[in-house]
Design a protein around this motif. Sequence first.
Motif, PDB file in Angstrom:
ATOM      1  N   GLU A 133     -18.894  10.317 -63.422  1.00  0.00           N
ATOM      2  CA  GLU A 133     -17.539  10.863 -63.577  1.00  0.00           C
ATOM      3  C   GLU A 133     -17.388  12.145 -62.750  1.00  0.00           C
ATOM      4  O   GLU A 133     -16.392  12.382 -62.103  1.00  0.00           O
ATOM      5  N   TYR A 134     -18.409  12.993 -62.859  1.00  0.00           N
ATOM      6  CA  TYR A 134     -18.301  14.291 -62.188  1.00  0.00           C
ATOM      7  C   TYR A 134     -19.165  14.309 -60.931  1.00  0.00           C
ATOM      8  O   TYR A 134     -20.016  15.178 -60.779  1.00  0.00           O
ATOM      9  N   GLN A 135     -18.988  13.322 -60.075  1.00  0.00           N
ATOM     10  CA  GLN A 135     -19.733  13.273 -58.816  1.00  0.00           C
ATOM     11  C   GLN A 135     -19.565  14.610 -58.078  1.00  0.00           C
ATOM     12  O   GLN A 135     -18.455  15.073 -57.867  1.00  0.00           O
ATOM     13  N   GLU A 136     -20.686  15.216 -57.734  1.00  0.00           N
ATOM     14  CA  GLU A 136     -20.604  16.524 -57.070  1.00  0.00           C
ATOM     15  C   GLU A 136     -19.985  16.402 -55.689  1.00  0.00           C
ATOM     16  O   GLU A 136     -20.037  15.361 -55.061  1.00  0.00           O
ATOM     17  N   SER A 137     -19.442  17.494 -55.227  1.00  0.00           N
ATOM     18  CA  SER A 137     -18.872  17.506 -53.891  1.00  0.00           C
ATOM     19  C   SER A 137     -20.002  17.354 -52.871  1.00  0.00           C
ATOM     20  O   SER A 137     -21.142  17.700 -53.140  1.00  0.00           O
ATOM     21  N   THR A 138     -19.661  16.830 -51.709  1.00  0.00           N
ATOM     22  CA  THR A 138     -20.664  16.648 -50.664  1.00  0.00           C
ATOM     23  C   THR A 138     -20.584  17.832 -49.716  1.00  0.00           C
ATOM     24  O   THR A 138     -19.500  18.213 -49.292  1.00  0.00           O
TER      25      THR A 138
END
Lengths: 815, 213
Positions: B47-52
């Motif tokens: 859900e909270y995929q980190e920014s790249t």
Amino acid sequence: MEDKQLNRYYGCLTFVAKQRSHDLCGSNGLPLTPNSIKILGRAQFLKTLEHPNLFTYIDVLRGKHERTVIVSEQYGTPLSEFTFENIIEILGLAKDVLKALSYLHSKDITHRSLSKKNIFFTNPQWKVFNYGLYYMTGNGTDVLFPIGDIKYFAPDVILQGPHEKTSGKADIWSLGIILAEILLDCDIFSNESLSTCIKDCLSFIDINDVFYDIAKKCNKCDILKKLPYEIILLVNKMLKTNPIDRPSARELLKEDIFALLTFEKVNNKKNQSSAYLPLDRNLLLELYHYWQLAGGDVYQELKKEGLIRTKPAVLSIPNLLLLEGTTFGQTVNDARIFEEQLIFLTINHLIERFRKLPKIYRYPDLNNSFIISKETSEMASLPLAIKERDIDYQFKRIQLFKKILKFLPSEHNKILRESRQDIPPFLRAIIWSKILEIDNDYLYQYTCIDKETPMPTDRQIEVDIPRCHQYNELLSSSAGHTKFKRILKAWVKRHPEYVYWQGLDSLCAPFLYLNFNNEARAYSCLKKFIDKYLHNFFLRDNSAVIKEYLAKFKHLIAFLDPLLATHLLKIGFSPELFAIPWFLTMFSHVFPIQKILNLWDSLLLGSASYPLFIGYSVLQQLRSVLLESGFNECILLFSDLPEIDIEKCVKDSMLFYESTPRSVTYRQNEVVDKNEKALFDGLDPPAVTIDIITNECCPRISNAELKVMVQNPILKTKLLIVDIRHPTLYNESNIPGSLNIHTVDLKLEKHIDNSLMHKSELSVLYNNKGKIITVIGDNDKKTSEFCSFLLKSGFPKVCSLNGGFRTLYMNGRPF
Amino acid sequence: MANKAGPQRPNGTAQAKICQFKLVLLGESAVGKSSLVLRFVKGQFHEYQESTIGAAFLTQTVCLDDTTVKFEIWDTAGQERYHSLAPMYYRGAQAAIVVYDVTNQDTFGRAKTWVKELQRQASPNIVIALAGNKADLANKRCVEYEEAQAYAEENGLLFMETSAKTGTNVNEIFLAIAKKLPKSETIGGSGSGQGRRLVESDTTAKTSTSCCK
């Protein structure tokens, strides 16, 4: 800690927040923040409140299924069990509560549930309890149960409906009712039903003399008649039905009647002997910290008291389920009830324990800290995980650091020295801010920055924050998001020369987490941190800065681990592919918060180049896998980085750092300490450009640093100077002890194999493998080629003398 | 291309062709580029995929008839500022997925800009797919399917609405790209700088277990 009677404890309350449906999501597509997290975020502010007539909030915990537990300072006798001797005592109560309310209302907090159960006599003063429930639950919107006791509700509270914010004036009414009950010695509305209660309360509207009305209702007119006129007037002012006519707590405190108290010494028979020693907020938090270290577990305590019941899931199945989904026969949901039952956490045993420690630990003497260091040194070498959980060790460390902090800035070196051993987590936030040397007027500086005006980067900040370390409860709370945004905006605003690059959010996270209640300090730490470790990284065009950083990282790998460097080069796996987020965020995008804290404990004590060594240590932990892997496996390995042992990483990186010449990792974009400047002379453009650095595979050592090494008898033994100039030139002049290897007969594109082993110079090289090999030439290209040759042949610690042989003559004779 | 000892061909036949393609993902921040890749490569969703930051790299293999297609996936940072780095990533790419968020009109506009840039700057034969992600959030939709479809047709793009959360159309879009890519260029044949490195590692690479049919 004073050696006085400390008979007190903490109180725990628990309730369940409103559950949210799992399918719902917010406008950004992300799941809605659970109510318990919102509560947790808001409640942090309550922990900052400090007033002599308020119990201090200590901790807010979040359990499973939206359960929230509040830990607060709590002791003394509740008002409901207290007997008053005279009117003066009652006035004392009114004054103390008004002081508390005045303070709360100035912070825009309404108590809303003021009642006899929430006011305690803590000789000599009265303290108000549970004043933050309404605030932390978003004015009651995050919980299913009503907040407050209806018999103390003002008519305006009843009229306003459930979800409007109640103003502080409602608390004044509640106090009025409480005083009326005490003065008339009766319980108003005690036996009435809910509806009668509401009806009665609303019947007060349009009545001027509510106090009289109440007395009449309770058949206590005779008592009322005996009361002093000023008292009746005071209570009636509090019971004005229209909130506009009702004075505020501040106004009421100015009433003449309270002046009486200063003349009339309150006659306290329970005085002196049982007096409580007031503890300030920090001390209360510290004691709670020890309580937890000693194995204290709030959930266990609550379970023991039956306040949290674990119920088999099968028992919550409804008896009847209609096809449309309506259910019947379920037991009442816990969330609908708020049990105002308190449980107590005692700390007396802890105090006893500390009292038995030698005095030197309780009152550390900084001039004699040798004794402490010696005694704790055994402990100091134990793993961090053990040290951080050892109550005696933490107590000693905290007392020592508190003493040092008191004498800053003159004791600045001591704080650095002690931090090298370890930093007690309880004081980490303040210690970090001192290590980073944030300005004294940081609060003022932060206040002056505009954090509200919309700006173009807002959108980016808004999409990044809800993705940044969101497993952390504080950072994922609404209050956390607001603070996060303000700090990032402040930084962008304050640094017009820089821009917001994704990654700034990750950098900010550890500071915000540590300083959740001190935004200004979080901001100042972030600012100082970036100034020191990420100078120029946030330039609009930062490509040169990143390029240089990564080139230096490559040099460092080559310098310390030629085998790994050669392998990575062969498979084309360059740091550009994985290390940009490492360094741009100083690993805060790579590790979870707890690991970052331990990593930065050490990072903050190092120079601006130190993070390169941390990066190298991380690689070292993956070394064996990397050496066996090709490009694809390496990429997969880094896309999901395996568990890294941070403590080992820190220890290793310090060793590597100490055994590497400083100029080897020098960067043109680094802020260099004044005393070190001379050491890096000549390593800047035009002599050395970033392109040159990128194209060479081994680092350069500065003339000045080589000189230092040659002149130091110990360092000299760790050094081998290889002169690759033509033998004729070498015979004309050379550095004594240097080895002349003429490169003409070597095939430099290859590495050393058996066919070359017969050459005597090379065997000298092999005999000295492990020493710092400094290559001196008279042609940059050839020097670089020879370095690369040595690297490929597996020689560690290869570097070239910056500028070649001729620089040795720049200032007269060669050393 | 070294012929070291026995790499296991995914479908077990010795004649199987192996094609390697570089695929780049482009699009505005927080549209779900990394989530699409994560779903495709690992079958996971956060859900909270980190920014790249900068870019992230992954590889995944799919099987198409007698061909094994290995994607080298370059997942880029979405922030406008990282734009200057983008050419470095899409240079030499044989395929691109331009992603937008169906609940946000601006991201669709940004996707169109990416398509234009690719058509102008990337290699002429690049296969471009347009992915309207977050299709599970139907009630918050701002970009109509028909609108995007028409745009894709006009520009000769593959188009699908995807959901990294539910997995809808994620494998499908990668497969569609794989089908459209020219298979004549076997490994090493493309001669592009990016291909070389993969050739070396290919023979030692372990066979992907999550190979599609």
